[in-house]
Enzyme design. Structure first.
Site, PDB file in Angstrom:
ATOM      1  N   SER A 134      32.821 -13.496  15.998  1.00 33.38           N
ATOM      2  CA  SER A 134      33.984 -13.939  15.225  1.00 33.38           C
ATOM      3  C   SER A 134      35.270 -14.094  16.029  1.00 33.38           C
ATOM      4  O   SER A 134      36.284 -14.541  15.467  1.00 33.38           O
ATOM      5  CB  SER A 134      34.233 -12.981  14.054  1.00 33.38           C
ATOM      6  OG  SER A 134      33.294 -13.217  13.025  1.00 33.38           O
ATOM      7  N   LYS A 194      37.048 -17.387  15.828  1.00 36.97           N
ATOM      8  CA  LYS A 194      38.032 -17.749  14.813  1.00 36.97           C
ATOM      9  C   LYS A 194      39.447 -17.847  15.366  1.00 36.97           C
ATOM     10  O   LYS A 194      40.344 -18.387  14.694  1.00 36.97           O
ATOM     11  CB  LYS A 194      37.954 -16.745  13.662  1.00 36.97           C
ATOM     12  CG  LYS A 194      36.645 -16.886  12.869  1.00 36.97           C
ATOM     13  CD  LYS A 194      36.397 -15.728  11.925  1.00 36.97           C
ATOM     14  CE  LYS A 194      35.075 -15.958  11.172  1.00 36.97           C
ATOM     15  NZ  LYS A 194      34.412 -14.731  10.779  1.00 36.97           N
ATOM     16  N   SER A 251      37.938 -11.697   8.260  1.00 37.21           N
ATOM     17  CA  SER A 251      36.932 -12.388   9.086  1.00 37.21           C
ATOM     18  C   SER A 251      35.950 -13.182   8.236  1.00 37.21           C
ATOM     19  O   SER A 251      34.745 -13.231   8.518  1.00 37.21           O
ATOM     20  CB  SER A 251      36.181 -11.397   9.988  1.00 37.21           C
ATOM     21  OG  SER A 251      35.552 -12.063  11.070  1.00 37.21           O
TER      22      SER A 251
END
Length: 299
Positions: free
Chosen positions: A87, A90, A147
């Site tokens: 993640s 991102k 997230s």
């Protein structure tokens, strides 16, 4: 002070005592000879301190890097090794979204309608529903604090016109930043063999994103709630709660990538960004790296 430094100072003292007698024969008073000895002691002490080296910490990450506010590399370990970002992807998703808003002349309060392809995404989620109306701001906080993989998909579909087009925008931006070891296939970081990066590249992306005040405002937030109170997010990045001067930015995890973390902090006008990938001791290692950077002062 170490033993060698003490031995050096002792040697100066002995020599000084000898000089007190010898210099007397040269017409130098005992007091002046004592002052000369004190000056020699001080110079020896300064030399001993200046020769003390600040050693970098030992980290368990497979790859890692530490950069300062200028993007200068202060530490690296396998920094150009191919890794899976999870993640931390991102960070780029948020950066491209904010830059697209600038291009379109829109702000974060602009609303989008959740498309079908953003519903039911596996992994972390803010539980979007098809046809739901949300602001870009809500999706960005859901992306970076909770997230949400569905947040990533919704932003990508709406800001890029399609998921595929947005991913192309991510790859183009990575190339502009000199990220030659990076290739994205999705906006969330879900594992795919051809979705990869390096610690060095992630640091470059984070460094660029952290230039933006609107990005920094999001990633340093500990908690966030929408204006109507319908959604609230708690930051999963423990850095903002635990580390002095913390300013963000993103954690990640999949079984294939392991634990990944990009952490940042600012102290006395200096800024550090630490990246640790596939690291079971992710937070402590990132903190140790940033400590190392700050301990170097202006070096």
């Amino acid at each position: 002070m170490d033993r060698n430094s003490k031995n050096k100072i002792c040697a100066v003292v002995i020599c000084g005592a000898f000089l007190l007698g010898a210099l007397g024969g040269l017409g130098i008073s005992p007091r002046e000879a004592e002052r000369m000895t004190e000056r020699n002691e001080a110079q020896t002490e300064t030399t001993a301190v200046s020769q003390t080296e600040i050693r970098p910490p030992s980290v368990s990450a497979s790859s890692s890097v530490l950069i300062d506010e200028n993007g200068e590399v202060l530490y690296e370990k396998n920094a150009d090794e191919k890794s899976y970002p999870a993640s931390t992807t991102k960070i780029m998703t948020a950066l491209v979204t904010l830059e697209k808003l600038d291009e379109l002349g829109l702000d974060k309060k602009s609303e989008i309608i959740v498309p079908e392809e953003a519903v039911g995404i596996e992994g972390s989620s803010i539980y979007l529903k098809k046809g739901e109306r949300l602001t870009i701001e809500e999706l960005l906080y859901g992306l970076m604090l909770r997230s949400g993989n569905d947040s990533a998909a919704a932003l990508a579909a709406c800001m890029g016109g399609s998921l595929g087009e947005f991913v192309s925008m991510m790859n183009e931006r990575a190339a502009e930043l000199g990220c030659s070891g990076t290739h994205f296939t999705n906006p969330s970081g879900l594992y795919e063999e051809n979705h990869y990066t390096t610690a060095s590249d992630l640091a470059k992306i984070a460094h660029e994103a952290m230039k933006r005040e609107d990005f920094r405002e999001i990633v340093r937030a500990k908690d966030w709630q929408s204006e109507d109170g319908s959604r609230s997010f708690h930051n999963k990045n423990k850095t903002v709660f635990q580390y002095e001067g913390a300013t963000g930015i993103k954690i990640g995890f999949t079984k294939a990538s392991g634990r990944t973390l990009v952490a940042s902090a600012e102290r006395d006008g200096r800024q550090m960004i630490a990246v640790v990938l596939r690291d079971g001791n992710w937070f402590n290692d990132a903190y140790a790296l940033m400590d190392y950077g700050f301990e170097q002062g202006g070096k």
